[in-house]
Each structure stands twice: as structure tokens, then as C-alpha cells.
Design a protein around this motif. Structure first.
Motif, short mmCIF file in Angstrom:
data_model
loop_
_atom_site.label_atom_id
_atom_site.label_comp_id
_atom_site.label_asym_id
_atom_site.label_seq_id
_atom_site.Cartn_x
_atom_site.Cartn_y
_atom_site.Cartn_z
N TRP A 287 0.84 -1.20 0.00
CA TRP A 287 0.00 0.00 0.00
C TRP A 287 0.87 1.25 0.00
CZ3 TRP A 287 -5.41 1.01 0.67
CH2 TRP A 287 -6.21 -0.14 0.67
N PRO A 288 0.63 2.20 -0.92
CA PRO A 288 1.26 3.52 -0.79
C PRO A 288 0.79 4.18 0.51
CG PRO A 288 0.35 3.22 -2.98
CD PRO A 288 -0.16 2.09 -2.15
N GLU A 289 1.66 4.93 1.16
CA GLU A 289 1.32 5.52 2.44
C GLU A 289 0.07 6.40 2.35
OE1 GLU A 289 3.38 8.26 5.96
OE2 GLU A 289 4.33 8.08 3.99
N LEU B 123 4.96 4.49 9.48
CA LEU B 123 6.40 4.36 9.27
C LEU B 123 6.63 3.70 7.91
CD1 LEU B 123 7.20 2.92 12.81
CD2 LEU B 123 7.17 5.31 12.13
N PRO B 124 6.78 4.51 6.84
CA PRO B 124 6.89 3.94 5.49
C PRO B 124 8.30 3.50 5.14
CG PRO B 124 6.86 6.32 5.36
CD PRO B 124 6.71 5.98 6.82
N VAL C 69 2.14 0.48 10.53
CA VAL C 69 1.24 1.30 11.33
C VAL C 69 1.52 0.99 12.79
CG1 VAL C 69 -1.15 1.92 11.82
CG2 VAL C 69 -0.50 1.23 9.50
N ALA C 70 2.08 1.96 13.50
CA ALA C 70 2.41 1.78 14.91
C ALA C 70 1.26 2.32 15.76
CB ALA C 70 3.71 2.51 15.25
N ILE C 71 0.83 1.53 16.72
CA ILE C 71 -0.28 1.90 17.60
C ILE C 71 0.24 1.94 19.03
CG2 ILE C 71 -2.64 1.32 18.26
CD1 ILE C 71 -2.57 -0.72 15.89
N ARG C 72 -0.08 3.00 19.74
CA ARG C 72 0.34 3.11 21.13
C ARG C 72 -0.82 3.58 22.00
NH1 ARG C 72 4.39 8.41 21.03
NH2 ARG C 72 2.89 9.90 20.18
#
Length: 414
Positions: free
Chosen positions: A187-189, A210-211, A218-221
Motif C-alpha cells: 500500500w502507498p502511504e 512508518l513507510p 502502522v504503529a499503535i500506542r
């Protein structure tokens, strides 16, 4: 002072000059975030005493923790000790007892050189606490000033990580903060952001993109329940394009799936020059499914090693889908594999034409009786085009294996 805050400083002319990539501060930053710290700055500077002193004056007393990486070696340009002593207005003193513990690890024939470095590497500002180096010869140290803990550690990555664990072990992990990573393939960002725009709008502070070439992480916090919920939601939307949970990269996903299906794999590479074979063999267990990669850069090699018909190269060209398919089939025959993929293209900076400009790359993938060919027009410099090509070929193999897995599961349920 900002509670539970940190500044990380990486020191080294090699970092500023681009001769070496900085990795220590970035690694430690994530670890500190998991411990509930707010990392307010990552500073990368050269071997300059005055610059380091200025940074220490700027941040000491404003954050609770400063960690310095590098500048503790035995050479003339290692100036971190001197800079800290100047900042603290304290003399440098030797801690021979701590340095003796380091020397004791080494064989007798190595100790002479270490003794020659004692005056430099055993020194630290008066009142500092030594930090043992279990892997190298540079002594680390810590000192408190203006309620800020300052840690100085060597820049060699293995040594830095081993010694930073001394720091991390002393910190209480923040139970309220959790991380999860969704690695999205192909997937393109921009398109990915649009696809999960609703989630991003609802939780903008909890989602990061974070490409890298052909992969967006995809970072989840957030809290454990929020992270779990968002991860499930994103995986539900992008089910066919996300690596399995706990899998770090495409190579690992391919090896796991090929092992499950009892499928062996080979590659044929031209413009990537062995990059695909190298990337997949970095993963432990690759030998269970990966047979080999034929690097056929010249047209002659494509013909003699992979059996690409001469007329294909002469009439259509080496950078063509027809050539890519012949290469993939040639690799499957050469290595007697079930699945193979090929790459042939123009990585540049020269070699392009009006009809086939630099960045034109042709691919093919064969898996059992199925095959597919396609062409991509990639942007960037030579290395970026090669890296994109590598990841696109790996994606193709992964998707073919996923199709085969789905088919077998469907047949098994009937």
C-alpha cells in the motif's frame, strides 16, 4: 522539570558525515517510551566538545534523563569525557578498579593494548559512577546534576545495548503504555492513510505511519485495551495485506508459510544482484524452504544459466515481462522448486531509454501451475530502485503462497 522525560545524544563525526547510520538513540528511544518516558529530543552531533557542552547546558535540569552514545573510545577524537568534565567543572579521574574488571576479561596477549588506553578509557568526571562494559573496553559512567541523571555509554551498538540494559533494568516499566505494529504490504502511504482515515481521525495521537519501500508499518500506542482494539480494527480492514501478528518482515512470513505448505522457493535476479537471496537468508530457518537464487546480470548468463531464449532478448529485450517469465521458469527448473520469482530491470543511473526509462523493472512469479508477470516504473536512486524491486518480488511470492494456503484450507473443509 518534565517528569519522566529524556534526551538522547549520539556523538560521532561519522554520523554527521553520513559514513554510519545512527541506531543507538533510536533503539533506546523506543525502549524508554515503553517505560513511560517522554523522549523530547534525539540529538546527533559530531565529536565537538563545545557542541556537547551546549546541549548539556540546554537540557540538564529540564529533563530527568540524558543518555549519551559515543565518544568514549581511546582516540584523540573521543571527547565525551572531556566535554562532561568541562560542563560539570570537575576534573577527570581514573577508576582503575573498574577498568581492571574490564581488562580481566581479555586474554593476556590483548592486555598490553588495553593498558596503553587506560589513561583515557578509565577516566571519568570526579564523582561519577562507573558502568561496566561486558563486551568492550570503554568504561561507561553515570552522574547526577540538577536532578538530571546523565549516562555516558560507548557508541559501538552491541556495547551500547548491553550497557543500556543496566539503565533500563533500573526503571519501572510503565504498565499503562503498550505498543503494537501492523505491517501493511503493497500500500502507498497516502492511500493507506485514506483507507483508515476514520481511525486516524478518532485517535490521531495513537497512530503513527512508518513507510519503507512497499511496506508501511502502522504503529499503535496507548493503553492495552485501546491498542488491542485498534489493532483488531486495522487488521479487519486490511486483512489480506497485513503480516501475521508477531511476524517482523516479509521474509519471515514467506518462510513460515512455505514451511507450512511444504513448498520450496527459488529466485532469478538481474538488477537486484542477489539482494533477494540475501534478504531471505537473514531469517533463521530459511534453509528449510529456500533453495537458491540465480544472479544472472548479463544477457549471456540469462541464456546459458536460466535458459532464456535468445530471440526473447534480441527481439523484446532483457527488460521485458517475457524475459522475466523465462527467468522465473528457468530458476524453477534449475533449482527444482515449486515456486520462483524473477526480477529484471534498469536500476540506473544510466541504461534507460525513451521507451524503457531508468526505474523500469519487470517481474514474474510462478507457483506450481500458475504464473503472473507485470511491470513497475519505480522512482529513486539506484539503491532505492533495487530495494523496491526486492520487496515487490517478495510480496508476490507471499501472496501466491497465501492463495495456495487458502485453496488448501478450502479443500480441506469440504
Amino acid at each position: 522539570m518534565i517528569e519522566k522525560s529524556a534526551v538522547l545524544i549520539a556523538v560521532g563525526d561519522e554520523l554527521i558525515l553520513g559514513l554510519k547510520k545512527e541506531a543507538n538513540a533510536y533503539w533506546l528511544s523506543r525502549e524508554l517510551v515503553l517505560h513511560g518516558y517522554d523522549v523530547v529530543a534525539l540529538e546527533v552531533i559530531g565529536d565537538d566538545e563545545e557542541v556537547l557542552v551546549d546541549l548539556l547546558n540546554r537540557w540538564a535540569g529540564k529533563v530527568t534523563l540524558i543518555v549519551i552514545s559515543g565518544g568514549l573510545g581511546p582516540t584523540h577524537d573521543d571527547r565525551t569525557r572531556e566535554a562532561l568534565a568541562k560542563f560539570l567543572n570537575l576534573p577527570l579521574v581514573r577508576d582503575d578498579e573498574a577498568y581492571d574488571q574490564i581488562i580481566a576479561r581479555y586474554p593476556l596477549e590483548s592486555r598490553e593494548n588495553l593498558e596503553r588506553s587506560r589513561e583515557k578509557q578509565a577516566s571519568m568526571p570526579k564523582g561519577a559512577r562507573p558502568i561496566h562494559n561486558p563486551l568492550g573496553s570503554a568504561l561507561g559512567f553515570a552522574i547526577t546534576v540538577k536532578e538530571t541523571e546523565i549516562f555516558a555509554l560507548p557508541g559501538v551498538p552491541e556495547e551500547f545495548k548491553a550497557m543500556a540494559k543496566h539503565l533500563l533494568d533500573s526503571l519501572e516499566k510503565e504498565a499503562l503504555l503498550h505498543f503494537a505494529l501492523c505491517k501493511v504490504i503493497g500500500w502507498p502511504e497516502v492511500q493507506l492513510k485514506d483507507r483508515i482515515a476514520d481511525i486516524v481521525q478518532r485517535y490521531p495521537a495513537n497512530i503513527m505511519f512508518l513507510p519503507e519501500p512497499n511496506v508501511v508499518t502502522v504503529a499503535i500506542r496507548g493503553s492495552e485495551s485501546l491498542v488491542s482494539s485498534l489493532q483488531a480494527e486495522i487488521r479487519g480492514i486490511l486483512e489480506n495485506d497485513v503480516l501475521p501478528e508477531g511476524v517482523d518482515n516479509l521474509e519471515e512470513a514467506i518462510i513460515n508459510l512455505a514451511s507450512k505448505l511444504d513448498i520450496n522457493i527459488a529466485f532469478a535476479e538481474s538488477c537486484t544482484g542477489g539482494m533477494v537471496g540475501e534478504s531471505i537468508t537473514k531469517v533463521p530457518g530459511a534453509s528449510s524452504v529456500f533453495v537458491g537464487s540465480a544472479v544472472c546480470y548479463s544477457n549471456q548468463a540469462k541464456e546459458t544459466v536460466l535458459g532464456v531464449p535468445k530471440e526473447v532478448i534480441e527481439k523484446i529485450g532483457a527488460v521485458s515481462e517475457e524475459c522475466a517469465l523465462a527467468m522465473a521458469r528457468g530458476a524453477a527448473n534449475l533449482f527444482e522448486t515449486d515456486c520462483s520469482a524473477s526480477i529484471t530491470g534498469i536500476a540506473g543511473p544510466s541504461g534507460g531509454s525513451l521507451h524503457k526509462p531508468v526505474g523500469t523493472v519487470c517481474f514474474a512469479v510462478t507457483c506450481l501451475q500458475n504464473h503472473r508477470t507485470w511491470t513497475r516504473h519505480l522512482q529513486g536512486d539506484r539503491e532505492m530502485i533495487r530495494l523496491w524491486s526486492n520487496n515487490i518480488a517478495l510480496e508476490a511470492v507471499w501472496r501466491e503462497l497465501k492463495k495456495l494456503d487458502g485453496k488448501r484450507r478450502s479443500e480441506g473443509s469440504n
